[in-house]
Design a protein around this motif. Structure first.
Motif, PDB file in Angstrom:
ATOM      1  N   ARG A   1     104.840  49.762 108.659  1.00 12.13           N
ATOM      2  CA  ARG A   1     105.904  50.211 107.627  1.00 12.13           C
ATOM      3  C   ARG A   1     106.388  50.479 107.336  1.00 12.13           C
ATOM      4  NH1 ARG A   1     104.729  54.978 105.320  1.00 12.13           N
ATOM      5  NH2 ARG A   1     103.615  55.158 102.897  1.00 12.13           N
ATOM      6  N   SER A   2     107.459  50.130 105.898  1.00  9.80           N
ATOM      7  CA  SER A   2     108.969  50.404 105.450  1.00  9.80           C
ATOM      8  C   SER A   2     108.437  51.426 105.673  1.00  9.80           C
ATOM      9  CB  SER A   2     108.856  49.131 104.665  1.00  9.80           C
ATOM     10  OG  SER A   2     108.486  49.308 102.736  1.00  9.80           O
ATOM     11  N   THR A   3     109.476  52.124 105.368  1.00 15.59           N
ATOM     12  CA  THR A   3     109.655  53.782 104.982  1.00 15.59           C
ATOM     13  C   THR A   3     110.017  53.880 103.408  1.00 15.59           C
ATOM     14  OG1 THR A   3     111.896  54.018 106.038  1.00 15.59           O
ATOM     15  CG2 THR A   3     110.215  54.093 107.277  1.00 15.59           C
ATOM     16  N   THR A   4     110.465  53.080 102.976  1.00 14.58           N
ATOM     17  CA  THR A   4     111.219  52.995 102.007  1.00 14.58           C
ATOM     18  C   THR A   4     110.350  51.823 100.777  1.00 14.58           C
ATOM     19  OG1 THR A   4     113.207  51.990 101.781  1.00 14.58           O
ATOM     20  CG2 THR A   4     113.213  54.087 101.923  1.00 14.58           C
TER      21      THR A   4
ATOM     22  N   PHE B   1     114.548  45.705 103.556  1.00 19.10           N
ATOM     23  CA  PHE B   1     115.768  46.114 104.521  1.00 19.10           C
ATOM     24  C   PHE B   1     115.746  47.200 104.433  1.00 19.10           C
ATOM     25  CE2 PHE B   1     116.155  42.735 100.592  1.00 19.10           C
ATOM     26  CZ  PHE B   1     116.061  42.011 101.548  1.00 19.10           C
ATOM     27  N   ASP B   2     115.119  47.947 104.646  1.00 19.86           N
ATOM     28  CA  ASP B   2     115.569  49.263 105.227  1.00 19.86           C
ATOM     29  C   ASP B   2     114.229  49.743 106.325  1.00 19.86           C
ATOM     30  OD1 ASP B   2     116.911  50.820 102.975  1.00 19.86           O
ATOM     31  OD2 ASP B   2     115.507  51.899 102.281  1.00 19.86           O
ATOM     32  N   ASP B   3     114.463  51.041 106.970  1.00 18.81           N
ATOM     33  CA  ASP B   3     113.844  51.048 108.291  1.00 18.81           C
ATOM     34  C   ASP B   3     111.868  50.719 108.230  1.00 18.81           C
ATOM     35  OD1 ASP B   3     115.348  51.476 109.704  1.00 18.81           O
ATOM     36  OD2 ASP B   3     115.198  53.760 109.252  1.00 18.81           O
ATOM     37  N   PHE B   4     111.344  50.395 109.345  1.00 20.41           N
ATOM     38  CA  PHE B   4     110.050  50.408 109.178  1.00 20.41           C
ATOM     39  C   PHE B   4     109.482  50.979 110.649  1.00 20.41           C
ATOM     40  CE2 PHE B   4     110.897  47.130 106.860  1.00 20.41           C
ATOM     41  CZ  PHE B   4     109.479  46.083 105.962  1.00 20.41           C
ATOM     42  N   GLU B   5     108.124  51.615 110.153  1.00 18.72           N
ATOM     43  CA  GLU B   5     107.950  52.422 111.568  1.00 18.72           C
ATOM     44  C   GLU B   5     105.921  52.014 111.464  1.00 18.72           C
ATOM     45  OE1 GLU B   5     107.791  56.477 110.023  1.00 18.72           O
ATOM     46  OE2 GLU B   5     106.154  56.012 108.455  1.00 18.72           O
ATOM     47  N   VAL B   6     105.564  51.680 113.249  1.00 18.71           N
ATOM     48  CA  VAL B   6     104.544  51.234 113.027  1.00 18.71           C
ATOM     49  C   VAL B   6     103.876  51.990 112.988  1.00 18.71           C
ATOM     50  CG1 VAL B   6     102.657  51.169 115.431  1.00 18.71           C
ATOM     51  CG2 VAL B   6     105.234  50.830 115.768  1.00 18.71           C
ATOM     52  N   ALA B   7     102.614  50.864 111.725  1.00 14.82           N
ATOM     53  CA  ALA B   7     101.560  51.745 111.322  1.00 14.82           C
ATOM     54  C   ALA B   7     100.141  51.305 112.064  1.00 14.82           C
ATOM     55  CB  ALA B   7     101.430  50.544 109.775  1.00 14.82           C
TER      56      ALA B   7
ATOM     57  N   ALA C   1      98.337  49.570 115.871  1.00 14.54           N
ATOM     58  CA  ALA C   1      98.491  48.382 117.497  1.00 14.54           C
ATOM     59  C   ALA C   1      98.050  46.929 116.598  1.00 14.54           C
ATOM     60  CB  ALA C   1      97.918  48.722 118.331  1.00 14.54           C
ATOM     61  N   SER C   2      97.758  47.073 116.119  1.00 10.03           N
ATOM     62  CA  SER C   2      97.390  45.038 116.129  1.00 10.03           C
ATOM     63  C   SER C   2      96.608  45.174 114.054  1.00 10.03           C
ATOM     64  CB  SER C   2      95.958  44.885 116.329  1.00 10.03           C
ATOM     65  OG  SER C   2      94.939  45.991 116.322  1.00 10.03           O
ATOM     66  N   ILE C   3      97.136  44.508 113.884  1.00  5.94           N
ATOM     67  CA  ILE C   3      95.730  43.704 112.316  1.00  5.94           C
ATOM     68  C   ILE C   3      94.609  44.440 112.392  1.00  5.94           C
ATOM     69  CG2 ILE C   3      94.559  41.806 111.111  1.00  5.94           C
ATOM     70  CD1 ILE C   3      97.201  40.096 111.075  1.00  5.94           C
ATOM     71  N   GLN C   4      94.039  44.581 113.355  1.00  2.00           N
ATOM     72  CA  GLN C   4      92.840  44.343 113.465  1.00  2.00           C
ATOM     73  C   GLN C   4      92.529  46.579 113.012  1.00  2.00           C
ATOM     74  OE1 GLN C   4      89.908  43.745 116.990  1.00  2.00           O
ATOM     75  NE2 GLN C   4      88.308  45.284 116.973  1.00  2.00           N
ATOM     76  N   GLU C   5      93.164  47.177 114.584  1.00  2.00           N
ATOM     77  CA  GLU C   5      93.748  48.381 113.642  1.00  2.00           C
ATOM     78  C   GLU C   5      94.105  48.795 111.998  1.00  2.00           C
ATOM     79  OE1 GLU C   5      96.768  51.231 115.318  1.00  2.00           O
ATOM     80  OE2 GLU C   5      95.345  51.554 116.977  1.00  2.00           O
ATOM     81  N   PHE C   6      95.058  48.191 111.450  1.00  2.00           N
ATOM     82  CA  PHE C   6      95.253  49.072 110.423  1.00  2.00           C
ATOM     83  C   PHE C   6      93.909  47.810 109.091  1.00  2.00           C
ATOM     84  CE2 PHE C   6      96.820  46.458 106.468  1.00  2.00           C
ATOM     85  CZ  PHE C   6      97.814  46.906 106.247  1.00  2.00           C
ATOM     86  N   LEU C   7      92.738  47.144 109.340  1.00  2.00           N
ATOM     87  CA  LEU C   7      91.599  47.017 109.334  1.00  2.00           C
ATOM     88  C   LEU C   7      91.121  47.816 109.196  1.00  2.00           C
ATOM     89  CD1 LEU C   7      91.431  43.367 109.475  1.00  2.00           C
ATOM     90  CD2 LEU C   7      92.133  44.559 106.820  1.00  2.00           C
ATOM     91  N   GLU C   8      90.640  48.328 110.824  1.00  2.00           N
ATOM     92  CA  GLU C   8      90.141  50.097 110.219  1.00  2.00           C
ATOM     93  C   GLU C   8      90.347  51.147 109.755  1.00  2.00           C
ATOM     94  OE1 GLU C   8      90.496  50.073 114.928  1.00  2.00           O
ATOM     95  OE2 GLU C   8      88.140  48.263 115.000  1.00  2.00           O
TER      96      GLU C   8
END
Length: 167
Positions: free
Chosen positions: A135-138, A142-148, A150-157
């Motif tokens: 996930r972008s921090t802004t 072009f800015d920083d991204f942080e882990v949202a 571990a996977s698309i499955q976890e994202f959907l969950e």
């Protein structure tokens, strides 16, 4: 790849769609009464012949992570403006347009990542070759991204839990 290291399963995605759509129905049935204003258009839209062609075109355009391809074989797009701050999984055609315009997202030591979703605040979600969702921090490509997730499955969950918690 999901948390257990296996690839995203299309049957799991179909089940997620059914469960999330049912919980979304509960949420929307009481939304006006609960919030004092009508809900926007919230939907999990299943793939069509047209969206499948767009997925094929996206695969031809870029080295798309396999879990994203699996997601797009089942889902055309997800639009949930009234869940949390909003969640939007863009159609494959939009992902391809954005890829042509902005290119891949560079994240730390990851292979190139592809932006496939956003939230209501304009933050972007990208999936990398590792399968992790960032996930972008802004509200910027072009800015920083942080882990949202571990996977698309976890994202959907995570999205599914947000819908259930609000319902």
């Amino acid at each position: 790849m999901n948390v257990s290291g296996e690839r995203l399963d299309s049957e799991w995605v179909r089940g997620w769609c059914e469960q999330t759509s049912a919980e979304l129905g509960v949420l929307l049935s009481s939304f006006l009464k609960t919030h004092g204003f009508p809900a926007g258009e919230n939907a999990v839209v299943l793939s069509t012949d047209e969206s499948s062609k767009a997925t094929d075109a996206l695969v031809d355009l870029t080295p798309i992570p396999s879990d994203l391809t699996t997601l797009y074989w089942v889902v055309c797009e997800i639009s949930l403006p009234d869940v949390g701050h909003g969640y939007f999984v863009h159609p494959a055609s939009t992902v391809a347009e954005h890829f042509r315009e902005y290119g891949p997202v560079q994240i730390d030591d990851e292979p190139s990542a592809i932006v496939f979703a956003s939230d209501g605040g304009g933050h972007l979600f990208a999936v990398a070759g590792s399968g992790r969702v960032w996930r972008s921090t802004t509200a910027s490509w072009f800015d920083d991204f942080e882990v949202a997730a571990a996977s698309i499955q976890e994202f959907l969950e995570q999205i599914g839990r947000r819908v259930a918690d609000q319902a």
